[in-house]
Enzyme design. Structure first.
Site, PDB file in Angstrom:
ATOM      1  N   ARG A 117      -9.352  11.078   3.599  1.00  0.00           N
ATOM      2  CA  ARG A 117      -9.812   9.926   4.374  1.00  0.00           C
ATOM      3  C   ARG A 117      -8.699   9.400   5.263  1.00  0.00           C
ATOM      4  NH1 ARG A 117     -11.747   5.088   1.893  1.00  0.00           N
ATOM      5  NH2 ARG A 117     -12.998   4.837   3.751  1.00  0.00           N
ATOM      6  N   LYS A 182      -7.444  10.640  -9.998  1.00  0.00           N
ATOM      7  CA  LYS A 182      -8.257  11.320  -8.991  1.00  0.00           C
ATOM      8  C   LYS A 182      -8.350  12.809  -9.268  1.00  0.00           C
ATOM      9  CE  LYS A 182      -8.889  11.839  -3.992  1.00  0.00           C
ATOM     10  NZ  LYS A 182      -8.427  11.416  -2.652  1.00  0.00           N
ATOM     11  N   ARG A 317      -6.670  -4.849  -7.759  1.00  0.00           N
ATOM     12  CA  ARG A 317      -5.725  -5.861  -7.283  1.00  0.00           C
ATOM     13  C   ARG A 317      -4.404  -5.726  -8.016  1.00  0.00           C
ATOM     14  NH1 ARG A 317      -9.186 -11.421  -7.065  1.00  0.00           N
ATOM     15  NH2 ARG A 317      -7.135 -12.307  -6.578  1.00  0.00           N
TER      16      ARG A 317
END
Length: 319
Positions: A117, A182, A317
């Site tokens: 991306r 991932k 966060r």
């Protein structure tokens, strides 16, 4: 794929046994110096190859190479094309799409310029990933493609679960996770008009085995399918995944993402977590992740109000 001499060498030693430089030179009809240069080439691409005096050369671990005949026999509608090396399977399909039929699949052992991306480089270990792209066509314009990357991720996760893998999840909009790291990424590129046929190229990079040399270049936690020392057959994996993607695309074409929304939310790794959604270096919002809506948009609860977003990059966060 017509194998060149260097790739023929790799096919000879893929079983992980030792082969003398002399026997390899005779088998390929080249000099021992040339064999040494082939070995160096693959070592530079990240393969761990032993050289032992009196024994010859051996891969540290057996390697599962792509088999065009096996793939074609099991995926006749997809007409798989296999390359040893490409800059990018997506780029190859985008360049040649006008001459290719819907469903065309391209696979590569190695990508020299794989992309993720936002144009990021996608690190590709030689024969350590499943790198493939599929050409799809939709007749109802760009709007009909909303949610497709999420549908692809769902198909991959459910397919891997059917093979016995666990700890799988999805990160909006197009990452596949395993045990919190991932495992794979999806990149969809398209060409077309708002009200006519759209050509889509779906690219996928899935970690099977990441060599130590490539691991040092990856800037985030990653997962891989091979963890128990058993060499995974990448052809069988590719067949299962592509068949699942074929089925998913037909369902998506008929019903859109809305029919898949509940299933996708089941795997959402950030659901009910406080996250940040970054749009650029200087612009981001934070809120409570609430899954995705029927169009595949991310839902965030911000100050008690639910908002939907079509773009952005999600992170927990503080990370």
């Amino acid at each position: 794929m017509r194998a060149n001499k260097s790739y023929q060498l790799l096919q000879h030693i893929a079983d992980g046994r030792f082969y003398s430089g002399e026997s390899l030179a005779q088998a390929l009809g080249v000099s021992r110096t040339t064999i040494a240069s082939y070995i160096k080439h693959y070592s530079d691409l990240g393969l761990d190859i032993f050289k032992v005096k009196g024994k010859g050369y051996s891969l540290a671990k057996p390697l599962s190479l792509l088999d065009a005949e096996q793939l074609t026999a099991n995926l006749p509608a997809n007409q798989p094309q296999v390359f040893e090396q490409l800059d990018s399977t997506n780029a190859w399909l985008m360049t040649h799409q006008q001459q290719l039929a819907h469903g065309q699949v391209v696979l590569a052992e190695y990508q020299s310029a794989g992309r993720g991306r936002r144009g990021r480089q996608w690190q590709t270990p030689y024969a350590g990933q499943l790198c493939l792209s599929i050409l799809w066509r939709l007749q109802d314009g760009i709007e009909a493609t909303m949610g497709l990357s999420l549908a692809v991720g769902l198909a991959i996760v459910e397919s891997l679960e059917s093979l016995g893998y666990s700890g799988l999840g999805l990160k909006w909009p197009n990452d596949i996770y395993m045990n919190g790291a991932k495992l794979a990424g999806v990149l969809i590129e398209l060409q077309g008009q708002s009200d006519s046929e759209v050509s889509l190229v779906m690219g996928m990079g899935l970690n099977v085995r990441v060599a130590q040399q490539q691991a040092s270049l990856i800037d985030q936690a990653y997962a891989q399918l091979e963890n128990d020392g058993i060499t995974l057959n990448r052809n069988e994996l590719a067949i299962t995944l592509i068949q699942s993607l074929n089925t998913m695309f037909e369902q998506f074409k008929q019903q859109g993402f809305a029919a898949l929304q509940t299933r996708w939310n089941h795997y959402d790794v950030f659901n009910q977590q406080k996250v940040s959604l970054r749009f650029s270096q200087d612009k981001q919002v934070s809120g409570l992740a609430k899954g995705v809506d029927a169009q595949g948009q991310l839902l965030l609860e911000i100050d008690g109000v639910e908002h939907s977003f079509m773009a952005g990059e999600v992170s927990v966060r503080g990370q």
